[in-house]
Motif scaffolding. Structure first.
Motif, PDB file in Angstrom:
ATOM      1  N   ASP A 182       0.855  -1.193   0.000  1.00 11.18           N
ATOM      2  CA  ASP A 182       0.000   0.000   0.000  1.00 11.18           C
ATOM      3  C   ASP A 182       0.888   1.238   0.000  1.00 11.18           C
ATOM      4  O   ASP A 182       1.573   1.516   0.986  1.00 11.18           O
ATOM      5  CB  ASP A 182      -0.897  -0.019   1.239  1.00 11.18           C
ATOM      6  CG  ASP A 182      -1.716   1.257   1.365  1.00 11.18           C
ATOM      7  OD1 ASP A 182      -1.721   2.046   0.394  1.00 11.18           O
ATOM      8  OD2 ASP A 182      -2.343   1.463   2.411  1.00 11.18           O
ATOM      9  N   PRO A 183       0.898   2.015  -1.112  1.00 12.50           N
ATOM     10  CA  PRO A 183       1.868   3.130  -1.208  1.00 12.50           C
ATOM     11  C   PRO A 183       1.429   4.408  -0.514  1.00 12.50           C
ATOM     12  O   PRO A 183       2.076   5.439  -0.685  1.00 12.50           O
ATOM     13  CB  PRO A 183       1.993   3.354  -2.720  1.00 12.50           C
ATOM     14  CG  PRO A 183       0.903   2.574  -3.358  1.00 12.50           C
ATOM     15  CD  PRO A 183       0.091   1.885  -2.319  1.00 12.50           C
ATOM     16  N   THR A 184       0.360   4.368   0.279  1.00 11.16           N
ATOM     17  CA  THR A 184      -0.094   5.596   0.942  1.00 11.16           C
ATOM     18  C   THR A 184       1.011   6.191   1.823  1.00 11.16           C
ATOM     19  O   THR A 184       1.100   7.408   1.982  1.00 11.16           O
ATOM     20  CB  THR A 184      -1.334   5.308   1.824  1.00 11.16           C
ATOM     21  OG1 THR A 184      -2.122   4.331   1.155  1.00 11.16           O
ATOM     22  CG2 THR A 184      -2.167   6.536   2.035  1.00 11.16           C
ATOM     23  N   GLY A 185       1.862   5.314   2.353  1.00 10.06           N
ATOM     24  CA  GLY A 185       2.950   5.757   3.232  1.00 10.06           C
ATOM     25  C   GLY A 185       3.957   6.675   2.555  1.00 10.06           C
ATOM     26  O   GLY A 185       4.638   7.445   3.212  1.00 10.06           O
ATOM     27  N   TYR A 186       4.062   6.576   1.242  1.00  9.07           N
ATOM     28  CA  TYR A 186       4.966   7.479   0.511  1.00  9.07           C
ATOM     29  C   TYR A 186       4.220   8.783   0.239  1.00  9.07           C
ATOM     30  O   TYR A 186       3.596   8.946  -0.813  1.00  9.07           O
ATOM     31  CB  TYR A 186       5.372   6.867  -0.831  1.00  9.07           C
ATOM     32  CG  TYR A 186       6.402   5.757  -0.743  1.00  9.07           C
ATOM     33  CD1 TYR A 186       7.761   6.048  -0.747  1.00  9.07           C
ATOM     34  CD2 TYR A 186       6.012   4.431  -0.705  1.00  9.07           C
ATOM     35  CE1 TYR A 186       8.701   5.038  -0.688  1.00  9.07           C
ATOM     36  CE2 TYR A 186       6.947   3.404  -0.649  1.00  9.07           C
ATOM     37  CZ  TYR A 186       8.299   3.718  -0.640  1.00  9.07           C
ATOM     38  OH  TYR A 186       9.210   2.724  -0.589  1.00  9.07           O
ATOM     39  N   GLY A 187       4.282   9.711   1.198  1.00  2.67           N
ATOM     40  CA  GLY A 187       3.539  10.963   1.060  1.00  2.67           C
ATOM     41  C   GLY A 187       3.930  11.740  -0.182  1.00  2.67           C
ATOM     42  O   GLY A 187       3.092  12.375  -0.821  1.00  2.67           O
ATOM     43  N   TYR A 239       4.549  10.830  -3.116  1.00  2.00           N
ATOM     44  CA  TYR A 239       3.939  10.403  -4.383  1.00  2.00           C
ATOM     45  C   TYR A 239       2.454  10.769  -4.468  1.00  2.00           C
ATOM     46  O   TYR A 239       1.868  10.711  -5.540  1.00  2.00           O
ATOM     47  CB  TYR A 239       4.080   8.886  -4.573  1.00  2.00           C
ATOM     48  CG  TYR A 239       5.515   8.392  -4.664  1.00  2.00           C
ATOM     49  CD1 TYR A 239       6.550   9.244  -5.060  1.00  2.00           C
ATOM     50  CD2 TYR A 239       5.832   7.075  -4.368  1.00  2.00           C
ATOM     51  CE1 TYR A 239       7.851   8.798  -5.120  1.00  2.00           C
ATOM     52  CE2 TYR A 239       7.148   6.619  -4.442  1.00  2.00           C
ATOM     53  CZ  TYR A 239       8.147   7.497  -4.812  1.00  2.00           C
ATOM     54  OH  TYR A 239       9.435   7.045  -4.878  1.00  2.00           O
ATOM     55  N   GLY A 240       1.873  11.079  -3.321  1.00  2.00           N
ATOM     56  CA  GLY A 240       0.492  11.552  -3.317  1.00  2.00           C
ATOM     57  C   GLY A 240      -0.546  10.498  -3.631  1.00  2.00           C
ATOM     58  O   GLY A 240      -1.668  10.825  -4.017  1.00  2.00           O
ATOM     59  N   TYR A 241      -0.182   9.232  -3.437  1.00  2.00           N
ATOM     60  CA  TYR A 241      -1.176   8.182  -3.700  1.00  2.00           C
ATOM     61  C   TYR A 241      -2.288   8.309  -2.670  1.00  2.00           C
ATOM     62  O   TYR A 241      -2.037   8.454  -1.483  1.00  2.00           O
ATOM     63  CB  TYR A 241      -0.523   6.796  -3.615  1.00  2.00           C
ATOM     64  CG  TYR A 241      -1.502   5.662  -3.857  1.00  2.00           C
ATOM     65  CD1 TYR A 241      -1.873   5.321  -5.150  1.00  2.00           C
ATOM     66  CD2 TYR A 241      -2.056   4.954  -2.798  1.00  2.00           C
ATOM     67  CE1 TYR A 241      -2.780   4.306  -5.377  1.00  2.00           C
ATOM     68  CE2 TYR A 241      -2.958   3.930  -3.020  1.00  2.00           C
ATOM     69  CZ  TYR A 241      -3.313   3.607  -4.309  1.00  2.00           C
ATOM     70  OH  TYR A 241      -4.212   2.601  -4.543  1.00  2.00           O
ATOM     71  N   GLY A 242      -3.529   8.255  -3.139  1.00  2.00           N
ATOM     72  CA  GLY A 242      -4.656   8.431  -2.236  1.00  2.00           C
ATOM     73  C   GLY A 242      -5.108   9.879  -2.199  1.00  2.00           C
ATOM     74  O   GLY A 242      -6.255  10.176  -1.927  1.00  2.00           O
ATOM     75  N   ARG A 243      -4.161  10.804  -2.511  1.00  2.15           N
ATOM     76  CA  ARG A 243      -4.499  12.232  -2.528  1.00  2.15           C
ATOM     77  C   ARG A 243      -4.846  12.658  -3.943  1.00  2.15           C
ATOM     78  O   ARG A 243      -5.817  13.358  -4.185  1.00  2.15           O
ATOM     79  CB  ARG A 243      -3.296  13.027  -2.013  1.00  2.15           C
ATOM     80  CG  ARG A 243      -3.653  14.117  -1.060  1.00  2.15           C
ATOM     81  CD  ARG A 243      -2.486  14.745  -0.319  1.00  2.15           C
ATOM     82  NE  ARG A 243      -1.307  15.031  -1.104  1.00  2.15           N
ATOM     83  CZ  ARG A 243      -0.106  14.531  -0.850  1.00  2.15           C
ATOM     84  NH1 ARG A 243       0.042  13.683   0.146  1.00  2.15           N
ATOM     85  NH2 ARG A 243       0.936  14.844  -1.581  1.00  2.15           N
ATOM     86  N   THR A 290      -1.701   2.457  -8.807  1.00  2.00           N
ATOM     87  CA  THR A 290      -0.699   1.396  -8.670  1.00  2.00           C
ATOM     88  C   THR A 290      -0.693   0.527  -9.926  1.00  2.00           C
ATOM     89  O   THR A 290      -1.600   0.605 -10.764  1.00  2.00           O
ATOM     90  CB  THR A 290      -0.987   0.488  -7.463  1.00  2.00           C
ATOM     91  OG1 THR A 290      -2.200  -0.217  -7.722  1.00  2.00           O
ATOM     92  CG2 THR A 290      -1.102   1.265  -6.179  1.00  2.00           C
TER      93      THR A 290
END
Lengths: 137, 665
Positions: free
Chosen positions: B349-354, B356-360, B366
């Protein structure tokens, strides 16, 4: 008993992790002092405090009990029993006038040859620093 | 009277190059009980083994010590040699003078020789206390359980079943197929994933020896190799599979729409749904937390808030009346001889990489989401569109190693498949729309595999994908574009690309619940939750628990051919086990002397395998007794037995104490 400058160590190694780790140290040719005599046991939890007591009675300078890392025991929880048992035994040794540093518990996995070699070297060094037993038998 | 023979092995120069064999032989001859000593260049060779059997016969030896390599290496070999001479194979001890002596003390030859003598002394002391042991035979259940219905599990089940063994394939999702079913094409051949997978899924469901248990989970495992008892929770589908014709009316008419997990939430599904059109079994399932009728029932029990609609539309419209509200979750207990674990992986889950803005940013997706978009049966019908505005993207940036090779997020390992799937997706994008330009930010291109390097080149040369070596520092939105800031570390310059779509190559991690399953099965796992094989090189599909095998990405990241090969390998191991008529158990187990037992049952408390039972003696006393089929010989009970009533065969108290005291004789 003659005072021996080289400490004598007995190691109880569990078959699945630490004994295999010691084998790996051999396969990888990682040298460590030749002071240790290894006894293979199925699990660190198999080691009866009596065995350790017998070693000290015989004049051994140090005893190493090595098993799988917590959580990795081949028999699920044997090493937890070993941990509790030998932490307790350390206190008992103090009572007997044997420095509790002479009993060491180590976690060495089957892939940690280096860790085993280092553990034996460190322990041998520590025992040398501690000097010969004041009450050998 | 013990007549002990000792064989000292040279192992070529491995031992003899350090240890003075002559000196060892002379010292060992003087040990009590030793009547014969010989040295051999290679004791494990045919010649060496023959001289063992000859010596046993000629000198009437009744105990044997071999001083050679580790018992983990050749104990079994020498046991067989001893047995060939007519001696009980357990009257043998190995002194490890190679791995634990000559190889680690090569600079201290004198000390090594002394140590070798003492190690042999200890082995001689132990062997003098050895007793003949006799393995027991136990029956076995000729059925196999495969946990996980992805490609590895399907392959394992098919192979085992084809050998005539009844196999149960358990899958927790409503359909088998796993991750491979979500893919559009496969690298490096660009085979359509569904086209090669679905026939296998159908074959598995129709195979006379396979029983599918989908929407089911393994909850508890008892027993041991050959005789496992497994509790499987079969969750209620609320649809009678025997009546359902998969006409599709229910899921078309169901008014409740929720994000579809199978489509990585890019599309919607109804509360009664089929994961994907080719699902096997091709029967829908009712997602209870989202079903309106279930919500209505809950409201009836506890009327709070607005009264929901009773709904039941699926039930009313179903032509064969297959919707069955009375179905309940059900726990079934089955017996198996072997278990194959193939629980596979999920993506990081790439949400942790702020940064990259995944989820935002909705247009940062992905690799698996891209895969669903590319798929003709996916949420966009095979068209690549930006999730934000539905536009066709023209500039696509791929970022590799998201959740791989990164200590920061606790994932230092390589996920193995990402380099190739990025290349594949960039080729596919070009095929979908020749105007698309793809950029791949990579750390290294790892293309080790048949045809992989060529494929990766094809992405660069034919699809015109631009590979830029470097990491991305930030992604931000500007106008309708995503500005990707990074560096090209080969030319040492900052680069900035205005992208329409960003694809994060999310890495591989073990499926959720893999750790818990490993605990249930008593098998070990690493810090990431990947299950541990018995030996990384020589036992890649076995575990340390006999009868449990591993296949596919539950062990480590694997691509499809590896997972398939793995499934077959695990199946072969399971078949080898189940083709036996009975199993021989290790005789090195604990035994209780009932006369010494004081009935404290401490042993029962410490035994991790529930191998201690209570037995009533004729005098009315209740004493401990070991169930030898369950005992694994750890010796926990022995060390905790206060009156010393329990002993461990092969590692008795007397043997171990003898080893200690022998050092000072």
């Amino acid at each position: 008993m003659a005072v021996d400058a080289e400490p004598r160590i007995v190691g109880f190694l569990c078959n699945w992790c630490s004994y295999a780790g010691a084998d790996l140290a051999g396969t990888s040719r990682m040298a460590y002092p030749p002071n240790i005599r290894i006894i293979r046991v199925p699990c660190s939890g198999r080691v009866d405090p009596l065995f350790v007591a017998k070693c000290f009675e015989q004049g051994v300078d140090g005893v190493l009990v090595a098993g799988c890392h917590p959580g990795d025991c081949h028999y699920v929880q044997g090493n937890y029993f070993a941990r509790r048992r030998f932490n307790l035994m350390g206190r008992f040794l103090d009572y007997l006038g044997i420095e509790k540093e002479r009993l060491r518990l180590e976690w060495v996995s089957a892939s940690e040859g280096k860790r085993f070699a280092t553990a034996v070297s460190d322990f041998t060094q520590a025992l040398k620093k501690l000097g010969p037993r004041t009450n050998p038998t | 009277m013990a007549r002990i023979g000792v064989f000292v092995c040279h192992c070529g120069t491995n031992i003899a190059g350090v240890v003075n064999i002559q000196k060892v032989v002379e010292a060992v001859q003087l040990l009590p009980g030793v009547v014969y000593v010989a040295d051999e260049r290679y004791t494990c060779s045919d010649v060496g083994q023959t001289s063992i059997t000859q010596a046993i016969k000629e000198h009437q030896l009744n105990r044997l010590v071999v001083a050679a390599c580790s018992p983990r290496m050749h104990e079994a070999t020498f046991r067989q040699a001893v047995a060939r001479a007519g001696l009980n194979p357990y009257l043998l001890e190995i002194a490890n003078i190679r791995e634990q002596c000559s190889w680690v003390h090569s600079k201290e030859k004198e000390e090594a020789t002394e140590k070798a003598i003492e190690l042999i002394k200890m082995a001689v002391a132990k062997v003098s206390r050895d007793e003949p042991l006799f393995p027991r035979k136990v029956g076995l259940t000729k059925r196999a359980l495969v946990i996980g219905g992805g490609i590895a599990g399907i392959q394992a089940a098919l192979d085992i079943a084809s050998a005539g063994i009844e196999t149960v394939l358990v899958e927790r999702e409503p359909t088998i197929g796993g991750r491979m079913a979500q893919l559009d094409k496969t690298f490096p051949t660009l085979d359509c994933s569904s086209c090669i997978l679905t026939p296998k899924m159908v074959e598995a469901s129709h195979h006379p020896n396979i029983r599918l248990m989908t929407y089911s989970e393994v909850k508890a495992v008892r027993g041991f190799v050959g005789n496992f008892e497994v509790d499987i929770l079969k969750r209620a589908r609320k649809v009678d599979e025997s009546k359902c014709t998969s006409c599709g009316i229910c899921w078309q008419k169901c008014p409740e729409k929720v994000p579809a997990e199978f489509d990585r939430e890019l599309g919607k599904r109804s509360a009664i749904y089929l994961s994907f059109p080719q699902a096997v079994p091709n029967k829908p399932v009712i997602d209870l937390p989202h079903c309106r009728y279930i919500k209505f029932q809950e409201w009836q029990k506890n009327p709070q808030g607005k009264k929901p609609m009773e709904c039941r539309i699926c039930e009313k419209l179903c032509p064969p009346q297959a919707v069955d509200w009375s179905q309940q979750d059900e726990m079934v207990t089955e017996k198996f001889g072997a278990i194959v674990v193939a629980t596979g992986f999920q993506t990081f889950d790439p949400t942790g990489y702020g940064e990259y803005g995944y989820g935002r940013y909705p247009d940062v997706i992905t690799g698996l989401e891209m895969e669903r978009m590319l798929s003709a049966s996916g949420p966009t019908g095979g068209e690549v569109r930006r999730p934000s505005d539905g536009e066709h993207p023209k500039t696509v940036v791929f970022i590799s190693c998201v959740g791989s090779r990164d200590e920061k997020v606790g994932r230092p390992y390589c996920s193995k498949i990402c380099c190739m799937y990025m290349a594949k997706q960039s080729i596919m994008l070009k095929e979908h729309d020749p105007e698309i330009q793809s950029y791949i930010f990579y750390i290294d291109i790892r293309a080790a595999g048949k045809g992989y390097e060529e494929f990766s080149r094809r992405a660069q040369e034919e699809a015109g994908t631009l590979y830029l070596r470097g990491r991305i520092s930030q992604i931000y939105r500007q106008g309708g574009k995503l500005m990707v800031m990074g560096e090209d570390s080969l030319i040492g310059r900052q680069v900035e690309i205005a992208a329409d779509l960003v694809v994060l190559a999310a890495g591989v991690e073990p499926a959720t619940g893999a750790k818990e399953l490993a605990q249930t099965l008593h098998i070990s796992y690493d810090q990431y939750g990947f299950m541990n094989e018995a030996h990384p090189k020589l036992k890649p599909v076995e575990t340390n628990t006999d009868g449990i095998y591993l296949a596919g990405a539950c062990v480590s990241p694997k691509d499809i051919p590896d997972a398939v090969a793995n499934g077959g390998a695990a199946a072969a191991k399971a078949m080898g086990l189940l083709s036996q008529e009975s199993l021989v158990t290790d005789p090195m187990v604990a035994s209780v002397d009932p006369m010494k037992c004081i009935s404290c049952f401490m042993c029962q408390e410490v035994c991790p395998f529930h191998a201690v039972d209570k037995q009533k003696l004729r005098d009315g006393r209740e004493v401990a007794v070991i169930n030898e089929s369950l005992c694994k010989g750890c010796g926990l009970c022995v060390a905790s037995c206060r009156p010393g009533a329990i002993n461990l065969r092969g590692f008795t108290n007397q043997q171990l104490l003898e080893e200690v005291t022998s050092l000072w004789r």
